[in-house]
Motif scaffolding. Structure first.
Motif, mmCIF file in Angstrom:
data_model
loop_
_atom_site.group_PDB
_atom_site.id
_atom_site.type_symbol
_atom_site.label_atom_id
_atom_site.label_comp_id
_atom_site.label_asym_id
_atom_site.label_seq_id
_atom_site.Cartn_x
_atom_site.Cartn_y
_atom_site.Cartn_z
ATOM 1 N N CYS A 285 -4.731 6.292 1.973
ATOM 2 C CA CYS A 285 -4.935 4.996 2.612
ATOM 3 C C CYS A 285 -3.626 4.479 3.201
ATOM 4 O O CYS A 285 -3.599 3.948 4.314
ATOM 5 N N LEU B 216 0.826 -1.205 0.000
ATOM 6 C CA LEU B 216 0.000 0.000 0.000
ATOM 7 C C LEU B 216 0.867 1.264 0.000
ATOM 8 O O LEU B 216 0.539 2.279 -0.619
ATOM 9 N N LEU B 217 1.996 1.197 0.698
ATOM 10 C CA LEU B 217 2.847 2.378 0.801
ATOM 11 C C LEU B 217 3.657 2.609 -0.459
ATOM 12 O O LEU B 217 3.832 3.742 -0.916
ATOM 13 N N PRO C 248 -8.142 11.500 7.413
ATOM 14 C CA PRO C 248 -9.411 10.864 7.034
ATOM 15 C C PRO C 248 -10.307 11.785 6.222
ATOM 16 O O PRO C 248 -10.947 11.346 5.258
ATOM 17 N N THR C 249 -10.351 13.079 6.595
ATOM 18 C CA THR C 249 -11.183 14.003 5.839
ATOM 19 C C THR C 249 -10.676 14.142 4.404
ATOM 20 O O THR C 249 -11.464 14.163 3.452
ATOM 21 N N ILE D 166 -11.721 11.182 2.491
ATOM 22 C CA ILE D 166 -13.144 11.270 2.142
ATOM 23 C C ILE D 166 -13.340 12.164 0.930
ATOM 24 O O ILE D 166 -14.095 11.830 0.005
ATOM 25 N N TRP D 167 -12.634 13.286 0.880
ATOM 26 C CA TRP D 167 -12.762 14.161 -0.288
ATOM 27 C C TRP D 167 -12.282 13.460 -1.556
ATOM 28 O O TRP D 167 -12.895 13.600 -2.611
ATOM 29 N N PHE E 106 -12.358 10.298 -2.108
ATOM 30 C CA PHE E 106 -13.389 9.327 -2.463
ATOM 31 C C PHE E 106 -14.573 10.024 -3.144
ATOM 32 O O PHE E 106 -15.071 9.567 -4.182
ATOM 33 N N GLU F 162 -19.048 10.684 8.585
ATOM 34 C CA GLU F 162 -17.852 11.215 9.235
ATOM 35 C C GLU F 162 -18.227 11.977 10.503
ATOM 36 O O GLU F 162 -17.574 11.842 11.544
ATOM 37 N N LEU F 163 -19.293 12.777 10.419
ATOM 38 C CA LEU F 163 -19.689 13.562 11.589
ATOM 39 C C LEU F 163 -20.096 12.655 12.744
ATOM 40 O O LEU F 163 -19.726 12.885 13.888
ATOM 41 N N LEU G 124 -17.051 11.068 14.195
ATOM 42 C CA LEU G 124 -16.288 12.032 14.990
ATOM 43 C C LEU G 124 -16.905 12.224 16.366
ATOM 44 O O LEU G 124 -16.190 12.229 17.373
ATOM 45 N N TYR H 59 -1.021 6.184 4.217
ATOM 46 C CA TYR H 59 -0.664 6.972 5.398
ATOM 47 C C TYR H 59 -1.454 6.495 6.607
ATOM 48 O O TYR H 59 -0.895 6.244 7.677
ATOM 49 N N ARG I 19 -11.473 16.344 15.182
ATOM 50 C CA ARG I 19 -10.659 15.135 15.270
ATOM 51 C C ARG I 19 -9.388 15.401 16.061
ATOM 52 O O ARG I 19 -8.953 14.567 16.844
ATOM 53 N N VAL J 25 -21.648 10.262 3.135
ATOM 54 C CA VAL J 25 -20.268 10.119 3.601
ATOM 55 C C VAL J 25 -19.954 11.172 4.664
ATOM 56 O O VAL J 25 -19.336 10.894 5.689
ATOM 57 N N ALA K 38 -14.056 19.664 10.751
ATOM 58 C CA ALA K 38 -13.885 18.229 11.006
ATOM 59 C C ALA K 38 -12.493 17.948 11.544
ATOM 60 O O ALA K 38 -12.317 17.163 12.486
ATOM 61 N N ARG L 280 -16.291 9.276 18.481
ATOM 62 C CA ARG L 280 -14.896 9.181 18.913
ATOM 63 C C ARG L 280 -14.640 10.127 20.077
ATOM 64 O O ARG L 280 -13.962 9.783 21.048
ATOM 65 N N MET L 281 -15.201 11.336 19.968
ATOM 66 C CA MET L 281 -15.028 12.327 21.032
ATOM 67 C C MET L 281 -15.632 11.809 22.330
ATOM 68 O O MET L 281 -15.013 11.878 23.391
#
Lengths: 222, 262, 65
Positions: free
Chosen positions: B153, A165-166, B111-112, B115-116, B118, C33-34, C37, B155, B236, C29, B232, C40-41
Motif C-alpha cells: 500500500c 504509511l511508508l 497491485p497484483t 491482491i495476493w 489481501f 482486477e481483470l 485491467l 509503495y 498492466r 478479487v 496480469a 485501463r487498457m
C-alpha cells in the motif's frame, strides 16, 4: 567531513532554539497521548504498569512521525536544500547531521521525560530504567528511518498520511524490541538481548538511512 | 531521449540479447505474444488444481474439509512474497541501469502483489476460524503478511502521490528496496515477539502429515497463480507503456493500427 | 470420489461457509482486477486516439491559416 557535520548540526540546533515552539510540539504530543491512556483504559496500577511499555513506545513512535515530516521542509522552502544538494560535501553526512540535530531536539527530550510518565504508570525504578534505556537506543533509529520517509514525501500533497504509511511498517522491529524489553523484564527474563537487538537496528539504520535519505532528496529535487 | 534509447536497443546484434527487449517499444509486442499462453496456462492449471484439490485430495483427518482453503491460501501467500521480491528486483535494476522498463515492471507488479497479500490474509482468517477457533491470531506469519500488505500500500500510495513519473518511479523504487531489506527483519522480530507472548503459537505447518495429492494440488494452484500473475503484470505494463509514452510515434502508430488486442 | 452428492460437496463437511467464502472472495478479487485491467487498457488506447485526432485537427487548422 566532520566540520560539515558539526556546522550543519550547530545550524539546525540554533534554528530550533530560535523557534522553540516547534520542538515542544512533539514533546507535548508525547505527554498528552500517554496521559490519555489511563483515562481510556482505567486507573488500575497493575493494568497501567502492564501496558506502560507499549503505550510509551507507540506514543514515541507517533510523536516522531508527527514531527519528522517537517525535517527538510524549511530547508526546501528557503533554498538551503538546493545548496546542500550542490555542495561538494557528501549529502549523506549533511543528512546525518540534520537527523542528529532532529533527534537531540525531539528524541532526547522524550527519553528525558519518560521517567515522569513511568511514574504516572506506576512503574518500579528498575522498570523505568529499562524503558528509558530502550527509548534511548531506539528513538535514534526512529529518527533515521523517519528521515527516509520525510525526504521521499518532500513537497507532496497529503504528505502526513503518506509518511505514516511508508514509515510505520519499517518501525515495527524497533517497536517490538523496544516495548519487548520491559515485557521480558516483567516476565523475569534478561533484557540485554533486546537492547542489543535495538542497538543492531540502530547500526543498520545508521548505515542505510542517511544514504537512502540522501538519494531520496536527489530524486525529489531532480 | 526516447529516440536515442530505442535506436540503441533496436539493433539486435548477433544472437539473442536481453537488452534488445529492454525498451518499451520492443517489449510491447513481446508482452503481447506472451499474454495468451499465460492466460491459457492459468486457466488450465486452475481447473486442474481445483479438480485435484476438491475431488482427488482426501478429507484431512484432523481439519476435515476446511483445509481445502490452503489450495488458495498458500499459493497466495507465496505469490505475495515472490511478487514483492520481483518488484524490489526490478526497482534495483531500474536504479542501477536507469531503464524505464524496469520501473514500469515494478509498478505493474505492485497491485497484483497487493491482491495476493489481501487474498492470503482473507483466506488465512477464514481458515483460522475452524482450525484455531478465531479469525485472527497474532501469529508471526499472519502478522508479517499484514505488514507486507501495508508495504504494498505504501509503495502504491507514494507512486500515486507523485505526478512526475520519473520521480514516482525512483521514489517508489527506493521505498520498495528499503522495504525488501526490512522484510526479513520484520519477520524475525515478529516471530521473536510471538515466542515471548505464548498462546498464539499454533503451528501452521501441516506439511509432514500432508498427503501427496494435497501437496500436488497446492503446487498446481501455485503454478496457476504464477501464470495469472505474469499475465496480469504484462497487461498492466502494456497499459502503463501506452499511458506514459502516449506522445511517442510508436505508441501512436500502434494504437491507430489497432495492433494486438489485449 | 470424495463426495456422495452435490449437497455433500457444497456442505464441505460442515465447513462450507469458510471454504466457499474464501474461494468466492478470491474469484471476485481476481475478476475485479481483470475488469479493471481491461478498462485501463481501453482508456489508455482511447486517450492516445483522442490525442492523435486532436493533433490532426490542430495541424489542419494550421495548414488552412
Amino acid at each position: 567531513m566532520l566540520s560539515v557535520f558539526m556546522a550543519v548540526l550547530r545550524r539546525d540546533l540554533l534554528l530550533a532554539w530560535r523557534r522553540r515552539s516547534d520542538v515542544l510540539t512533539a514533546l507535548g504530543f508525547f505527554l498528552l497521548v500517554t496521559s490519555l491512556f489511563p483515562l481510556g483504559v482505567g486507573p488500575e496500577p497493575d493494568q497501567l504498569a502492564q501496558i506502560a511499555g507499549g503505550v510509551m513506545w507507540v506514543a514515541a513512535l507517533l510523536a516522531t512521525l508527527l514531527s519528522v515530516s517537517r525535517l527538510f521542509e524549511s530547508d526546501e522552502a528557503d533554498g538551503t536544500l538546493e545548496q546542500m544538494l550542490l555542495s561538494v560535501e557528501p549529502l549523506a553526512v549533511i543528512v546525518l547531521a540534520k537527523v542528529c540535530a532532529y533527534w537531540l531536539l525531539t528524541g532526547l527530550p522524550l527519553v528525558l521525560i519518560a521517567p515522569l510518565i513511568a511514574l504516572q504508570f506506576s512503574l518500579t525504578p528498575d522498570e523505568t530504567l529499562i524503558v528509558c534505556a530502550s527509548l534511548l537506543i531506539g528513538t535514534p533509529t526512529l529518527s533515521l528511518l523517519g528521515a527516509i520517509g520525510a525526504s521521499l514525501t518532500l513537497g507532496l500533497r497529503g504528505g502526513g498520511a503518506l509518511i505514516a504509511l511508508l514509515v510505520l511498517p519499517l518501525y515495527i522491529p524497533v517497536l517490538i524490541f523496544g516495548a519487548g524489553a520491559i515485557d521480558r523484564w516483567r516476565a523475569g527474563l534478561e533484557v540485554g538481548s533486546n537492547l542489543a537487538l535495538l542497538a543492531a537496528c540502530l547500526l543498520v539504520a545508521l548505515a542505510v538511512a542517511p544514504v537512502a535519505s540522501a538519494a531520496a532528496l536527489r530524486i525529489a529535487q531532480d | 531521449m526516447s529516440e536515442t534509447q530505442s535506436s540503441a536497443a533496436r539493433a539486435p546484434s548477433s544472437g539473442f540479447s536481453l537488452f534488445y527487449y529492454a525498451s518499451p517499444q520492443t517489449f510491447f509486442p513481446l508482452a503481447g505474444k506472451l499474454l495468451w499462453p499465460c492466460w491459457i496456462a492459468a486457466a488450465l492449471l486452475t481447473l486442474a488444481g481445483l479438480y485435484i484439490g476438491f475431488f482427488v485430495a482426501p478429507t484431512d483427518a484432523t481439519q476435515g474439509d476446511s483445509y481445502r482453503i490452503i489450495f488458495i491460501h498458500v499459493p497466495a501467500a507465496w505469490m505475495s512474497m515472490v511478487v514483492y521480491l520481483a518488484m524490489a528486483f526490478w526497482c534495483a535494476v531500474g536504479l542501477v541501469f536507469n531503464t524505464r522498463l524496469s520501473f514500469m515492471m515494478a509498478t505493474a507488479l505492485a497491485p497484483t502483489g497487493a491482491i495476493w497479500a489481501f487474498v492470503a490474509l482473507w483466506t488465512g482468517a477464514l481458515w483460522g476460524k475452524p482450525t484455531w477457533g478465531t479469525y485472527w491470531v497474532w501469529d508471526a506469519r499472519l502478522t508479517s503478511e499484514l505488514i507486507l500488505f501495508f508495504l504494498y500500500c505504501g509503495y502504491m500510495a507514494l507512486q500515486a502521490a507523485i505526478d512526475d513519473p520519473r520521480r514516482a518511479d525512483r521514489a517508489g523504487a527506493l521505498i520498495a528496496i528499503v522495504g525488501a531489506v526490512n522484510v526479513p527483519i520484520i519477520y524475525f522480530s515478529v516471530k521473536w515477539w510471538n515466542t515471548l507472548h505464548q498462546g498464539a503459537s499454533v503451528s501452521l505447518t501441516a506439511a509432514p502429515t500432508m498427503a501427496t495429492t494435497m501437496l500436488t494440488g497446492m503446487l498446481v494452484m501455485a503454478l496457476a497463480a504464477w501464470a495469472y500473475t505474469i499475465g496480469a503484470a504484462l497487461v498492466r505494463v502494456r497499459a502503463i507503456m501506452i499511458e506514459r509514452e502516449r506522445s511517442t510515434d510508436w505508441v501512436r502508430k500502434l494504437v491507430s493500427n489497432g495492433d494486438s488486442k489485449a | 470420489m470424495n463426495w456422495e452428492s452435490a449437497s455433500h460437496f457444497w456442505a464441505m463437511g460442515g465447513y462450507g461457509f469458510f471454504v466457499w467464502t474464501s474461494y468466492g472472495v478470491t474469484a471476485a478479487v481476481i475478476a475485479f482486477e481483470l475488469i479493471a485491467l481491461s478498462r485501463r487498457m481501453k482508456r489508455a488506447r482511447a486517450q492516445v486516439k483522442r490525442d492523435v485526432a486532436l493533433d490532426r485537427i490542430e495541424s489542419e487548422k494550421r495548414g488552412r491559416a
